[in-house]
Every structure is written in structure tokens, then in C-alpha cells.
Design a protein around this motif. Structure first.
Motif, PDB file in Angstrom:
ATOM      1  N   MET A  98      12.116 -27.371  19.210  1.00  0.00           N
ATOM      2  CA  MET A  98      11.954 -28.533  20.050  1.00  0.00           C
ATOM      3  C   MET A  98      10.761 -29.332  19.519  1.00  0.00           C
ATOM      4  N   ASP A  99      10.920 -30.642  19.444  1.00  0.00           N
ATOM      5  CA  ASP A  99       9.816 -31.464  18.947  1.00  0.00           C
ATOM      6  C   ASP A  99       8.755 -31.624  20.037  1.00  0.00           C
ATOM      7  N   SER A 100       7.594 -32.111  19.644  1.00  0.00           N
ATOM      8  CA  SER A 100       6.445 -32.178  20.553  1.00  0.00           C
ATOM      9  C   SER A 100       6.678 -33.118  21.731  1.00  0.00           C
ATOM     10  N   ILE A 101       7.351 -34.226  21.494  1.00  0.00           N
ATOM     11  CA  ILE A 101       7.586 -35.184  22.578  1.00  0.00           C
ATOM     12  C   ILE A 101       8.504 -34.577  23.636  1.00  0.00           C
ATOM     13  N   THR A 102       9.577 -33.933  23.190  1.00  0.00           N
ATOM     14  CA  THR A 102      10.498 -33.303  24.136  1.00  0.00           C
ATOM     15  C   THR A 102       9.809 -32.172  24.885  1.00  0.00           C
ATOM     16  N   GLN A 103       8.977 -31.423  24.209  1.00  0.00           N
ATOM     17  CA  GLN A 103       8.260 -30.326  24.851  1.00  0.00           C
ATOM     18  C   GLN A 103       7.278 -30.864  25.892  1.00  0.00           C
ATOM     19  N   ALA A 104       6.602 -31.964  25.584  1.00  0.00           N
ATOM     20  CA  ALA A 104       5.681 -32.580  26.550  1.00  0.00           C
ATOM     21  C   ALA A 104       6.445 -33.125  27.749  1.00  0.00           C
ATOM     22  N   LEU A 105       7.594 -33.749  27.518  1.00  0.00           N
ATOM     23  CA  LEU A 105       8.405 -34.272  28.623  1.00  0.00           C
ATOM     24  C   LEU A 105       8.940 -33.149  29.506  1.00  0.00           C
ATOM     25  N   LEU A 106       9.365 -32.064  28.884  1.00  0.00           N
ATOM     26  CA  LEU A 106       9.852 -30.919  29.661  1.00  0.00           C
ATOM     27  C   LEU A 106       8.725 -30.325  30.504  1.00  0.00           C
TER      28      LEU A 106
END
Length: 83
Positions: free
Chosen positions: A1-9
Motif C-alpha cells: 500500500m502506498d503512503s497516501i492510501t495508508q494515511a487515508l486509511l
């Protein structure tokens, strides 16, 4: 998972669980805590292959993350101003 998706999750889950108590700060806390395990990319293990191999090592283990969650919960509770 990329960092942006991980932050959004992280922001989404944190807001769903603690949004009523923390308000809009829950978005920031969740995004920061969601990306916390990936900060191990700053550790240099020697070469590119070792960096990629060990990236999902100790910082992503359930034992480390569970202990870190307990520590952070205690810290937030301790630093939270009492009404």
C-alpha cells in the motif's frame, strides 16, 4: 500500500473510532499514526535488496504495533487535559 492510501486509511479508521471524542484532530492523528510503521524506510540496512527485504520487518509486527498502541494510548490519556 502506498503512503497516501495508508494515511487515508489511518485517518478514516481513527475518525470512525474516535472522531466524536477528538473531532477534526482525529483525521490528523489517524493519518500520522497510519504512516508511522513506514518510517522504517529511513533505516539503512546496507544495500537496496536488504532495505527492501527488511522494510516490512519489526516495525510492521503485531507485537511492536500492539505495544506502541498501548504506549501511545497511555500517553494521550496522560497528556489530555481533564475537564
Amino acid at each position: 500500500m502506498d503512503s497516501i492510501t495508508q494515511a487515508l486509511l489511518g485517518a478514516t479508521v481513527h475518525t470512525a473510532v474516535l472522531g466524536r471524542w477528538q473531532g477534526r484532530k482525529a483525521l490528523l492523528f489517524g493519518a500520522a499514526l497510519g504512516t508511522l510503521p513506514d518510517l522504517d524506510v529511513v533505516i539503512d540496512y546496507g544495500d537496496a535488496v536488504a532495505n527492501m527485504t527488511y522494510h516490512r520487518g519489526f516495525s510492521h509486527s503485531l507485537f511492536v504495533l500492539s505495544g506502541l498502541a498501548l504506549l501511545l494510548a497511555w500517553l494521550v490519556r496522560r497528556l489530555r487535559p481533564h475537564p
